[in-house]
Design a protein around this motif. Structure first.
Motif, PDB file in Angstrom:
ATOM      1  N   THR A   5     -11.952  -1.231  -4.509  1.00 20.19           N
ATOM      2  CA  THR A   5     -11.720  -0.714  -3.545  1.00 20.19           C
ATOM      3  C   THR A   5     -10.539   0.046  -3.414  1.00 20.19           C
ATOM      4  N   GLU A  47     -18.003   2.545  10.497  1.00 28.37           N
ATOM      5  CA  GLU A  47     -17.674   2.632  11.886  1.00 28.37           C
ATOM      6  C   GLU A  47     -16.208   1.835  12.033  1.00 28.37           C
ATOM      7  N   MET A 107     -13.625  -0.435  13.254  1.00 33.25           N
ATOM      8  CA  MET A 107     -13.565  -1.759  13.464  1.00 33.25           C
ATOM      9  C   MET A 107     -12.540  -2.184  14.566  1.00 33.25           C
ATOM     10  N   CYS A 131       0.792  -1.145   0.054  1.00 31.79           N
ATOM     11  CA  CYS A 131      -0.287   0.068  -0.174  1.00 31.79           C
ATOM     12  C   CYS A 131       0.948   1.203  -0.008  1.00 31.79           C
ATOM     13  N   THR A 159      -9.450  -5.560  -3.807  1.00 29.41           N
ATOM     14  CA  THR A 159      -9.023  -4.653  -2.759  1.00 29.41           C
ATOM     15  C   THR A 159      -7.487  -4.806  -2.567  1.00 29.41           C
TER      16      THR A 159
HETATM   17  N1  SAM Z   1      -6.404   0.604  -0.202  1.00 19.90           N
HETATM   18  C1  SAM Z   1      -7.386   0.462  -0.409  1.00 19.90           C
HETATM   19  C2  SAM Z   1      -8.374   1.508   0.318  1.00 19.90           C
HETATM   20  O1  SAM Z   1      -7.633   2.510   0.450  1.00 19.90           O
HETATM   21  O2  SAM Z   1      -9.686   1.806   0.169  1.00 19.90           O
HETATM   22  C3  SAM Z   1      -8.238  -0.800  -0.036  1.00 19.90           C
HETATM   23  C4  SAM Z   1      -7.709  -1.477   1.463  1.00 19.90           C
HETATM   24  S1  SAM Z   1      -8.391  -0.711   2.905  1.00 19.90           S
HETATM   25  C5  SAM Z   1      -7.660  -1.755   4.013  1.00 19.90           C
HETATM   26  C6  SAM Z   1     -10.123  -0.955   2.686  1.00 19.90           C
HETATM   27  C7  SAM Z   1     -10.807   0.145   3.589  1.00 19.90           C
HETATM   28  O3  SAM Z   1     -10.794  -0.496   5.028  1.00 19.90           O
HETATM   29  C8  SAM Z   1     -10.671   1.295   3.776  1.00 19.90           C
HETATM   30  O4  SAM Z   1     -11.604   2.186   3.409  1.00 19.90           O
HETATM   31  C9  SAM Z   1     -10.175   1.872   5.090  1.00 19.90           C
HETATM   32  O5  SAM Z   1     -10.614   2.983   5.616  1.00 19.90           O
HETATM   33  C10 SAM Z   1     -10.810   0.708   5.731  1.00 19.90           C
HETATM   34  N2  SAM Z   1     -10.371   0.303   7.291  1.00 19.90           N
HETATM   35  C11 SAM Z   1      -9.080  -0.135   7.574  1.00 19.90           C
HETATM   36  N3  SAM Z   1      -8.769  -0.590   8.838  1.00 19.90           N
HETATM   37  C12 SAM Z   1     -10.045  -0.214   9.192  1.00 19.90           C
HETATM   38  C13 SAM Z   1     -10.719  -0.246  10.638  1.00 19.90           C
HETATM   39  N4  SAM Z   1     -10.009  -0.665  11.583  1.00 19.90           N
HETATM   40  N5  SAM Z   1     -12.262   0.045  10.876  1.00 19.90           N
HETATM   41  C14 SAM Z   1     -12.779   0.306   9.758  1.00 19.90           C
HETATM   42  N6  SAM Z   1     -12.349   0.554   8.358  1.00 19.90           N
HETATM   43  C15 SAM Z   1     -11.003   0.197   8.282  1.00 19.90           C
END
Ligand code: SAM
Length: 322
Positions: free
Chosen positions: A94, A186, A188, A21, A66
């Protein structure tokens, strides 16, 4: 088709194309270190074969790509080309949007109709301190170009107390004006947040707290959503929609239809379980050998789902992509 006692089955597959990432968001990558691709990542061809086998053995209908960040992966183009001919009802992606302008031709030629772009703030300073990578203006330009190319945009925002709560209304205004649908997620209890309840509670914003903020400016009504939708959808009459994925406030495990495949070939049936099932070795095998073994692993993966509510997970979002 494999169905559990609650009538759940896998319909939606999320494939994490890579664990690399170009951001290091505070709530996802607490140590701030740049995430790189795992050494044992599967090839684009093997992952696409995995999708084909899962369509057949689990009844997968919809695919979300994703990461990590899928647009940084050199596998993107081949993977998208291969999965676009598998007869799925829907393929979406995503992304954090940083490489959207550059990768738009690939997405358009693969027929992508919908994109979720993660964006937690419109304030450049807050953007830098939350994402710890990338550039806000580049993301906004990417969304504008994707939208102009006919792609429907949803924006994902994780509201965080003390970091971006003041951005809820500006982001909602921005999205309504441009016809993007804003989705609040929310926070997580994943990874370090599953272990550190204080860190979680300090940042967590509930559905009701969020609706109170939105209610200061807008009148909204709850809108219809499919039975296995994760988001509660609201309409702001005459202006558009927004949604909330409220996994803490209104758990949706009872209707969860998600299955996840990591970039290194592990199946995850539930974000709240640390169980995972390796299918990488099955993807080199011919269909008649792979499918019976896959069926057995799918029964286990479905058995990993929580009965009622997400209770936190050691697994980290950065690996399996949310
Ligand atoms: N890099 C891509 C992006 O930014 O959308 C895809 C992977 S990212 C892990 C996918 C989504 O997970 C993002 O919208 C991110 O904000 C969310 N995300 C990551 N950790 C999280 C958490 N602890 N609680 C809620 N959403 C989370």
């Amino acid at each position: 088709m494999i169905v559990d006692r609650q009538g759940r089955r896998f319909r939606n597959l999320r494939v994490s194309l890579t664990s690399a990432c170009n951001y290091a968001c505070t709530y996802c990558v607490p140590d701030g270190k740049r995430l790189v691709a795992a050494q044992d990542e599967l090839s684009a061809e093997a992952m696409a074969r995995g999708v084909a086998y899962l369509i057949e053995s689990a009844g997968i209908e919809r695919l979300r790509i994703t990461g990590g960040e899928p647009l940084v992966s050199p596998k993107l183009e081949t993977f998208m080309r291969e999965v676009s001919v598998l007869g799925l009802e829907d393929i979406s992606l995503t992304t954090n949007g940083q490489l959207l302008v550059r990768k738009l031709p690939v997405l358009v030629s693969a027929g992508i109709a919908r994109l979720n772009v993660s964006l937690d703030t419109l304030d450049p300073g807050a953007f830098r301190s939350i994402a710890r990578g990338g550039d806000l203006a580049t993301v906004l330009e990417g969304m504008a170009q994707a939208s102009a190319a006919g792609i429907r945009i949803k924006v994902n925002m994780v509201p965080l107390r003390g970091q971006n709560l003041d951005q809820v209304l500006p982001l909602l205004d921005y999205c309504l004006e441009r016809g993007y649908e804003l989705r609040f997620i929310e926070l997580m209890r994943m990874g370090h947040l599953a272990r550190d309840s204080n860190a979680f509670l300090q940042q967590f914003v509930s559905l009701q707290q969020l609706l109170d903020v939105i209610g200061e400016r807008y009148e909204y009504l709850q809108a219809d959503a499919p039975v296995d939708a994760t988001a509660i959808r609201y309409q702001i009459p005459g202006q558009g929609y927004f949604g909330v994925i409220a996994n803490e406030s209104v758990p949706f495990c009872r209707t969860c239809s998600r299955l996840r495949l990591s970039s290194t070939g592990w199946l995850h049936g539930c974000l709240s379980s640390s169980n995972r099932h390796y299918i990488g070795d099955l993807l080199d095998k011919p269909r008649h050998q792979a499918l019976p073994a896959l069926q057995r692993l799918l029964v286990k993966a479905l058995g990993d789902k929580q009965e009622v509510a997400f209770s936190g997970g050691a697994t980290v979002m950065k690996i399996i992509g949310g």
